[in-house]
Write a protein that holds these residues in place. Structure first.
Motif, short mmCIF file in Angstrom:
data_model
loop_
_atom_site.label_atom_id
_atom_site.label_comp_id
_atom_site.label_asym_id
_atom_site.label_seq_id
_atom_site.Cartn_x
_atom_site.Cartn_y
_atom_site.Cartn_z
N ARG A 35 0.94 -1.30 0.07
CA ARG A 35 0.07 -0.15 0.00
C ARG A 35 0.77 1.34 0.02
NH1 ARG A 35 -3.09 -2.36 4.76
NH2 ARG A 35 -4.66 -3.57 3.88
N ALA A 36 1.89 1.27 0.77
CA ALA A 36 2.70 2.55 1.00
C ALA A 36 3.48 2.69 -0.34
CB ALA A 36 3.49 2.32 2.22
N GLU A 37 4.10 1.80 -0.79
CA GLU A 37 4.82 2.02 -2.03
C GLU A 37 3.71 2.41 -3.45
OE1 GLU A 37 7.45 -1.44 -2.62
OE2 GLU A 37 8.84 -0.75 -0.80
N LEU A 38 2.57 1.72 -3.31
CA LEU A 38 1.74 2.16 -4.26
C LEU A 38 1.17 3.68 -4.30
CD1 LEU A 38 0.10 1.33 -6.76
CD2 LEU A 38 -1.53 0.56 -5.19
N ARG A 39 1.10 4.02 -2.89
CA ARG A 39 0.82 5.54 -2.90
C ARG A 39 1.67 6.38 -3.29
NH1 ARG A 39 -3.89 6.67 -0.01
NH2 ARG A 39 -4.88 4.83 1.07
N VAL A 60 -6.85 7.43 -5.60
CA VAL A 60 -5.79 6.85 -4.81
C VAL A 60 -6.10 5.91 -4.05
CG1 VAL A 60 -3.77 6.89 -3.56
CG2 VAL A 60 -4.20 8.64 -5.36
N ASP A 61 -7.11 6.15 -3.07
CA ASP A 61 -7.80 5.00 -2.13
C ASP A 61 -8.04 3.81 -2.67
OD1 ASP A 61 -6.81 6.88 -0.14
OD2 ASP A 61 -8.89 7.63 0.30
N THR A 62 -8.94 4.16 -4.01
CA THR A 62 -9.39 3.03 -4.71
C THR A 62 -8.59 1.89 -5.22
OG1 THR A 62 -11.60 4.24 -5.28
CG2 THR A 62 -11.01 2.49 -6.73
N VAL A 63 -7.53 2.63 -5.92
CA VAL A 63 -6.52 1.85 -6.40
C VAL A 63 -5.78 1.05 -5.44
CG1 VAL A 63 -4.45 1.78 -7.90
CG2 VAL A 63 -6.09 3.25 -8.47
N VAL A 64 -5.41 1.71 -4.29
CA VAL A 64 -4.99 0.97 -3.07
C VAL A 64 -5.64 -0.03 -2.72
CG1 VAL A 64 -3.64 1.30 -0.77
CG2 VAL A 64 -3.19 2.95 -2.61
N LEU A 65 -6.63 0.04 -2.42
CA LEU A 65 -7.96 -0.81 -1.93
C LEU A 65 -7.63 -2.16 -2.91
CD1 LEU A 65 -9.84 -2.10 0.14
CD2 LEU A 65 -11.51 -0.81 -1.32
N CYS A 66 -7.92 -1.94 -4.17
CA CYS A 66 -7.84 -2.98 -5.23
C CYS A 66 -6.41 -3.71 -5.21
CB CYS A 66 -8.16 -2.43 -6.50
SG CYS A 66 -9.99 -1.92 -6.77
N ALA A 67 -5.56 -3.06 -5.22
CA ALA A 67 -3.98 -3.56 -4.77
C ALA A 67 -4.01 -4.59 -3.84
CB ALA A 67 -2.88 -2.75 -5.08
N SER A 68 -4.52 -3.93 -2.63
CA SER A 68 -4.48 -4.88 -1.25
C SER A 68 -5.39 -6.12 -1.50
CB SER A 68 -5.01 -4.03 -0.35
OG SER A 68 -4.20 -2.89 0.13
N GLU A 69 -6.21 -6.01 -2.15
CA GLU A 69 -7.16 -7.22 -2.29
C GLU A 69 -6.60 -8.36 -3.37
OE1 GLU A 69 -9.75 -8.25 -0.67
OE2 GLU A 69 -9.84 -6.43 0.26
N ALA A 70 -6.11 -7.74 -4.27
CA ALA A 70 -5.38 -8.72 -5.25
C ALA A 70 -4.18 -9.23 -4.64
CB ALA A 70 -5.01 -7.79 -6.76
N VAL A 87 5.23 -11.97 -5.35
CA VAL A 87 4.14 -11.28 -6.04
C VAL A 87 4.74 -10.12 -6.60
CG1 VAL A 87 1.68 -10.09 -5.97
CG2 VAL A 87 2.45 -12.27 -4.40
N LEU A 88 4.34 -10.08 -7.96
CA LEU A 88 4.89 -8.88 -8.77
C LEU A 88 3.72 -7.86 -8.73
CD1 LEU A 88 6.92 -7.38 -10.93
CD2 LEU A 88 5.72 -8.98 -12.55
N ARG A 89 4.08 -6.50 -8.42
CA ARG A 89 3.01 -5.57 -8.92
C ARG A 89 3.59 -4.62 -9.78
NH1 ARG A 89 3.62 -0.14 -8.51
NH2 ARG A 89 3.95 -0.01 -6.16
N VAL A 90 2.65 -4.33 -10.85
CA VAL A 90 3.08 -3.33 -11.82
C VAL A 90 2.10 -2.03 -12.05
CG1 VAL A 90 3.52 -3.01 -14.51
CG2 VAL A 90 4.07 -5.30 -13.22
#
Length: 181
Positions: A35-39, A60-70, A87-90
């Motif tokens: 979450r922190a690095e995505l923000r 930003v909150d929406t994208v972070v929530l979706c990333a957390s869930e995935a 896990v890879l995040r792009v």
């Protein structure tokens, strides 16, 4: 063994069309780091070198929530959650109108054996009832919050089916005029 290559997770600046990959250990304790690095990456999103987009806080909150869930799904339901899993995040902005989040796991986990003395049907029914009460809504959240989303095998050849799954979600970006309002 992870098939996701090591990629440095140092500071990055996202520009339209560029990718920002980050690799995380497959551990739910890493979720706050994800979450922190995505923000941080979203804060640096730029359309050009000198033209900041500026993302609304709710996006930003929406994208972070979706990333957390995935991320949590990848850790809970795939080999990414096993020792040595990753896990890879792009994050990318493939068009001026879209932000794309991609989560790649290490592939399907081996099925777990039933508890001794439990039949498969009894175990499944009891587990499903408990899981539904507390879990199982991550992809539903992504479906509700993202403009579009989907998943596909990491490699589209039948003999590579277990190598990993790509889950992606896209979000509408504000136009530069909307961002300055």
């Amino acid at each position: 063994m992870s098939i996701v290559p090591y990629i440095s997770t140092g500071p990055v600046t996202v520009r339209r069309g560029e990718l920002t990959p980050r690799v995380y250990p497959g551990d739910l304790a890493q979720t706050s780091r994800v979450r922190a690095e995505l923000r941080s990456d979203l804060a640096r999103l730029r359309s050009t070198q000198d033209d900041p987009i500026g993302l609304p806080d709710d996006l930003v909150d929406t994208v972070v929530l979706c990333a957390s869930e995935a991320f949590a799904n990848a850790v809970e339901h795939t080999r990414s959650g096993e020792p040595g899993g990753e896990v890879l995040r792009v994050l990318s902005a493939p068009t001026p109108q879209r932000l794309r989040l991609v989560i790649v796991d290490d592939g399907a986990a081996e099925p777990y054996p039933d508890s001794p003395g439990e039949s498969t049907a009894e175990h499944t029914a009891a587990q499903d009832e408990g899981d539904y009460a507390e879990r199982g809504r991550g992809l539903l959240l992504i479906d509700t919050l993202a403009a579009a989303w989907g998943s596909h095998p990491l490699v589209a050849f039948p003999f590579c089916a277990g190598l990993g799954t790509v889950v992606w979600a896209e979000f509408a970006l504000p136009t530069p005029q909307e961002a300055t309002r």
